[in-house]
Design a protein around this motif. Structure first.
Motif, PDB file in Angstrom:
ATOM      1  N   ALA A 203       0.809  -1.220   0.000  1.00 48.60           N
ATOM      2  CA  ALA A 203       0.000   0.000   0.000  1.00 48.60           C
ATOM      3  C   ALA A 203       0.843   1.272   0.000  1.00 48.60           C
ATOM      4  N   GLY A 204       2.025   1.245   0.626  1.00 55.55           N
ATOM      5  CA  GLY A 204       2.883   2.434   0.654  1.00 55.55           C
ATOM      6  C   GLY A 204       3.353   2.843  -0.734  1.00 55.55           C
ATOM      7  N   PRO A 205       4.049   1.931  -1.451  1.00 60.42           N
ATOM      8  CA  PRO A 205       4.457   2.264  -2.818  1.00 60.42           C
ATOM      9  C   PRO A 205       3.279   2.581  -3.734  1.00 60.42           C
ATOM     10  N   VAL A 206       2.169   1.866  -3.569  1.00 61.10           N
ATOM     11  CA  VAL A 206       0.998   2.130  -4.409  1.00 61.10           C
ATOM     12  C   VAL A 206       0.482   3.548  -4.164  1.00 61.10           C
ATOM     13  N   ALA A 207       0.518   3.994  -2.905  1.00 56.13           N
ATOM     14  CA  ALA A 207       0.084   5.359  -2.588  1.00 56.13           C
ATOM     15  C   ALA A 207       0.965   6.375  -3.305  1.00 56.13           C
ATOM     16  N   ASN A 208       2.260   6.120  -3.347  1.00 55.80           N
ATOM     17  CA  ASN A 208       3.164   7.031  -4.073  1.00 55.80           C
ATOM     18  C   ASN A 208       2.897   7.003  -5.574  1.00 55.80           C
ATOM     19  N   LEU A 209       2.592   5.819  -6.114  1.00 55.81           N
ATOM     20  CA  LEU A 209       2.240   5.727  -7.535  1.00 55.81           C
ATOM     21  C   LEU A 209       0.964   6.506  -7.840  1.00 55.81           C
ATOM     22  N   LEU A 210      -0.029   6.377  -6.957  1.00 60.24           N
ATOM     23  CA  LEU A 210      -1.285   7.104  -7.158  1.00 60.24           C
ATOM     24  C   LEU A 210      -1.063   8.608  -7.078  1.00 60.24           C
ATOM     25  N   LEU A 211      -0.213   9.034  -6.147  1.00 59.36           N
ATOM     26  CA  LEU A 211       0.091  10.466  -6.036  1.00 59.36           C
ATOM     27  C   LEU A 211       0.729  10.975  -7.320  1.00 59.36           C
ATOM     28  N   ALA A 212       1.721  10.221  -7.835  1.00 62.89           N
ATOM     29  CA  ALA A 212       2.377  10.620  -9.084  1.00 62.89           C
ATOM     30  C   ALA A 212       1.378  10.683 -10.224  1.00 62.89           C
ATOM     31  N   MET A 213       0.492   9.686 -10.296  1.00 66.22           N
ATOM     32  CA  MET A 213      -0.511   9.656 -11.362  1.00 66.22           C
ATOM     33  C   MET A 213      -1.423  10.879 -11.297  1.00 66.22           C
TER      34      MET A 213
ATOM     35  N   SER B  34       4.032  24.741 -11.108  1.00 66.26           N
ATOM     36  CA  SER B  34       3.947  23.623 -12.053  1.00 66.26           C
ATOM     37  C   SER B  34       5.232  22.810 -12.072  1.00 66.26           C
ATOM     38  N   SER B  35       6.381  23.504 -12.097  1.00 63.01           N
ATOM     39  CA  SER B  35       7.664  22.805 -12.107  1.00 63.01           C
ATOM     40  C   SER B  35       7.860  22.012 -10.825  1.00 63.01           C
ATOM     41  N   TYR B  36       7.445  22.604  -9.699  1.00 61.66           N
ATOM     42  CA  TYR B  36       7.599  21.909  -8.423  1.00 61.66           C
ATOM     43  C   TYR B  36       6.707  20.675  -8.350  1.00 61.66           C
ATOM     44  N   ILE B  37       5.465  20.805  -8.820  1.00 62.44           N
ATOM     45  CA  ILE B  37       4.543  19.664  -8.801  1.00 62.44           C
ATOM     46  C   ILE B  37       5.069  18.544  -9.696  1.00 62.44           C
ATOM     47  N   GLU B  38       5.615  18.904 -10.853  1.00 64.75           N
ATOM     48  CA  GLU B  38       6.170  17.884 -11.743  1.00 64.75           C
ATOM     49  C   GLU B  38       7.341  17.166 -11.080  1.00 64.75           C
ATOM     50  N   TYR B  39       8.182  17.933 -10.388  1.00 60.31           N
ATOM     51  CA  TYR B  39       9.314  17.331  -9.683  1.00 60.31           C
ATOM     52  C   TYR B  39       8.815  16.422  -8.557  1.00 60.31           C
ATOM     53  N   LEU B  40       7.775  16.876  -7.833  1.00 61.29           N
ATOM     54  CA  LEU B  40       7.204  16.079  -6.754  1.00 61.29           C
ATOM     55  C   LEU B  40       6.662  14.756  -7.291  1.00 61.29           C
ATOM     56  N   ALA B  41       6.009  14.807  -8.452  1.00 56.50           N
ATOM     57  CA  ALA B  41       5.476  13.588  -9.070  1.00 56.50           C
ATOM     58  C   ALA B  41       6.611  12.634  -9.441  1.00 56.50           C
ATOM     59  N   LEU B  42       7.688  13.162 -10.001  1.00 59.12           N
ATOM     60  CA  LEU B  42       8.823  12.330 -10.399  1.00 59.12           C
ATOM     61  C   LEU B  42       9.462  11.644  -9.197  1.00 59.12           C
ATOM     62  N   ILE B  43       9.670  12.390  -8.099  1.00 59.75           N
ATOM     63  CA  ILE B  43      10.287  11.806  -6.912  1.00 59.75           C
ATOM     64  C   ILE B  43       9.346  10.785  -6.262  1.00 59.75           C
ATOM     65  N   SER B  44       8.033  11.079  -6.274  1.00 58.88           N
ATOM     66  CA  SER B  44       7.069  10.124  -5.723  1.00 58.88           C
ATOM     67  C   SER B  44       7.104   8.811  -6.494  1.00 58.88           C
ATOM     68  N   LEU B  45       7.183   8.913  -7.819  1.00 59.23           N
ATOM     69  CA  LEU B  45       7.275   7.710  -8.652  1.00 59.23           C
ATOM     70  C   LEU B  45       8.576   6.963  -8.379  1.00 59.23           C
ATOM     71  N   SER B  46       9.679   7.688  -8.271  1.00 58.97           N
ATOM     72  CA  SER B  46      10.976   7.056  -7.997  1.00 58.97           C
ATOM     73  C   SER B  46      10.970   6.355  -6.648  1.00 58.97           C
ATOM     74  N   LEU B  47      10.327   6.984  -5.649  1.00 59.45           N
ATOM     75  CA  LEU B  47      10.241   6.383  -4.320  1.00 59.45           C
ATOM     76  C   LEU B  47       9.443   5.081  -4.362  1.00 59.45           C
ATOM     77  N   ALA B  48       8.367   5.081  -5.144  1.00 65.14           N
ATOM     78  CA  ALA B  48       7.552   3.868  -5.269  1.00 65.14           C
ATOM     79  C   ALA B  48       8.348   2.740  -5.909  1.00 65.14           C
ATOM     80  N   VAL B  49       9.044   3.043  -6.996  1.00 65.16           N
ATOM     81  CA  VAL B  49       9.817   2.019  -7.703  1.00 65.16           C
ATOM     82  C   VAL B  49      10.947   1.490  -6.826  1.00 65.16           C
ATOM     83  N   LEU B  50      11.656   2.397  -6.151  1.00 67.51           N
ATOM     84  CA  LEU B  50      12.757   1.991  -5.286  1.00 67.51           C
ATOM     85  C   LEU B  50      12.265   1.072  -4.177  1.00 67.51           C
ATOM     86  N   ASN B  51      11.129   1.413  -3.570  1.00 66.15           N
ATOM     87  CA  ASN B  51      10.615   0.618  -2.456  1.00 66.15           C
ATOM     88  C   ASN B  51      10.122  -0.750  -2.884  1.00 66.15           C
ATOM     89  N   LEU B  52       9.801  -0.924  -4.164  1.00 64.87           N
ATOM     90  CA  LEU B  52       9.309  -2.218  -4.635  1.00 64.87           C
ATOM     91  C   LEU B  52      10.438  -3.160  -5.050  1.00 64.87           C
TER      92      LEU B  52
END
Length: 481
Positions: A133-143, A405-423
């Protein structure tokens, strides 16, 4: 590296060489980023990502009937703590992560009335759901963040070759200034960001990458780039520079002269227009860049200053880049503002298309991240791509300064990276626990404590090594650029 949309994937320019960490035309005139801004952006970034991640664990655990004891943002000594129902909520001193502590007989004695609510008593399926659920939450946030950006509209730069370096791979492939890249390996691209990702994704082990191009005259042609020749450097942020491509339509006018640099010592001034190099007319700035590849060789420049043309001799300063000594003048060229404006575009989609574009972007980025990890492990990609908290903080601050906009895009990228790393299936990470619970699901019994203990030691060693590498890379970038 500058993270502005205009140059995020192509590197920045410091005069006649790609410097990556120096100033760049798209940020000309902006104020330096304060340490306080950077720190604040970093804390907000980590706070949001960690809270979302841990809330994923918490929310699913509660719905699976598991008793949650503590929800912590940060590690170490609690700075702020409050009780709400059964859960102790806290903010801790070290803001580099967080945790959700659940009732578990393996950690402490459990009241017989609560045994059924202990994590270790749950079925393997429930354990897997809670951990995932943790990584999935980060994936959903990025999405959601990407979908929101695409729906609102994202400013981008059309993938037009502003200049093509002489004798570069791009020029040998037939690229000319003004060429518009419309597709890479049959995948349509609408911005330099998309082109950069498509190049990395298309490279793989392929010898050639096919690019569909519309020339400045409107003809549709095909270019073939042998990215395999670049070896490990194909997976570097300065890939476009290595190919000989830049989005910037650079002129031969000088926008800035670095104080104390070789150009300043020779008498060059901002506003000068370089009209000839060593007696030959200078058609484009890339020709001057190409000349500097020969090293610190004196050169004769004719510059127009007002109504007069002056002859100046300048000796570039020697610098080492990738093991090769090249020349450096300490100049920044001016951009053709009219052309640059024509390269601007805005990517905006209706809600459903925005969601589809978001899912597509996440799929590509996830696959590319996993490919990068795999290639670093087998030595086909450089380990200096690993970044740590200093780099993350710097990029968070820069993206925040560039706008929401730039900050939100960066936040999405890091959230996705965190999800992938944790999996990743590494003990101590969520992926390692998923591996244990998957084994339990298949065998019908939990992994033995001895096996878990060995896995924990292996996982800790790997993570400490990764953290050390990331910190080393951060310090190297900070002090050596």
């Amino acid at each position: 590296m500058c993270r502005a949309d205009a140059c995020r994937q192509s590197g920045c320019f410091d005069g006649c060489r790609c410097a990556g960490t120096r100033t760049c035309p798209c940020l000309a005139g902006t104020a330096p980023l304060s340490m306080l801004q950077t720190l604040l952006a970093f804390i907000v970034t980590l706070g949001v990502l960690v809270t979302v991640h841990e809330f994923g664990h918490y929310w699913v655990a509660r719905r699976c009937g598991v008793k949650v004891l503590t929800f912590s943002i940060g590690f170490g000594k609690p700075l702020l703590r409050w009780q709400r129902g059964e859960v102790s909520w806290q903010l801790a001193a070290i803001p580099l992560g967080g945790f959700v502590r659940m009732l578990d007989e393996r950690e402490s004695p459990v009241d017989p009335a609560d045994v059924s609510r202990a994590f270790n008593r749950q079925t393997p399926i429930k354990k897997i759901l809670i951990v995932a659920a943790g990584p999935v939450a980060n994936l959903l946030l990025a999405m959601l963040l990407y979908a929101g950006l695409f729906s609102y509209g994202v400013d981008a730069i059309r993938p037009v070759a502003g200049q093509v370096a002489p004798a570069s791979m791009a020029e040998r492939a037939g690229f000319r200034a003004g060429d518009l890249i419309t597709a890479i390996n049959d995948r349509p691209v609408a911005s330099w960001d998309e082109a950069f990702v498509a190049l990395l994704d298309g490279a793989g082990d392929a010898a050639l990458v096919q690019l569909a191009v519309q020339t400045a005259s409107g003809r549709h042609e095909t270019r073939l780039l042998p990215l395999g020749e670049l070896g490990r450097s194909v997976y570097e942020p300065r890939l476009l520079i290595r190919l000989g491509l830049t989005p910037y339509p650079l002129t031969t006018a000088i926008a800035r002269v670095e104080p104390g640099g070789a150009a300043a010592k020779a008498g060059l001034l901002a506003g000068d227009i370089v009209v000839s190099l060593n007696g030959k007319p200078l058609a484009q700035w890339a020709d001057l860049q190409a000349a500097l590849q020969s090293g610190a060789v004196p050169m004769s420049l004719a510059v127009r200053r007002g109504d007069h043309v002056r002859q100046l001799t300048v000796t570039p300063a020697p610098v080492e880049v990738n093991g090769k000594v090249i020349g450096r003048l300490g100049l920044e060229p001016a951009i053709d503002k009219a052309l640059w404006q024509s390269y601007q575009t805005r990517l905006q989609y209706p809600p459903l298309q925005a969601l589809s574009a978001s899912l597509k972007k996440i799929g590509i980025q996830t696959r590319l991240t996993l490919v990068m990890f795999g290639r670093m492990i087998v030595g086909k990609a450089s380990l200096d791509q690993v970044s740590g908290p200093i780099t993350i903080a710097t990029y968070a601050g820069e993206s925040a300064r560039l706008g929401l906009s730039s900050y939100i895009e960066y936040l999405a990228l890091i959230s996705l990276s965190l999800a992938v790393l944790n999996l990743l299936p590494v003990p101590l990470l969520d992926g390692g626990h998923l591996l244990y619970h998957g084994v339990e699901l298949l065998t019908g019994r939990p992994v033995s404590p001895q096996v878990e203990a060995i896995g924990q030691r292996i996982g800790l060693t790997l993570l400490l090594a990764l953290m050390a590498l990331a910190l080393f890379n951060d310090i190297h970038r900070l002090f050596l650029g």
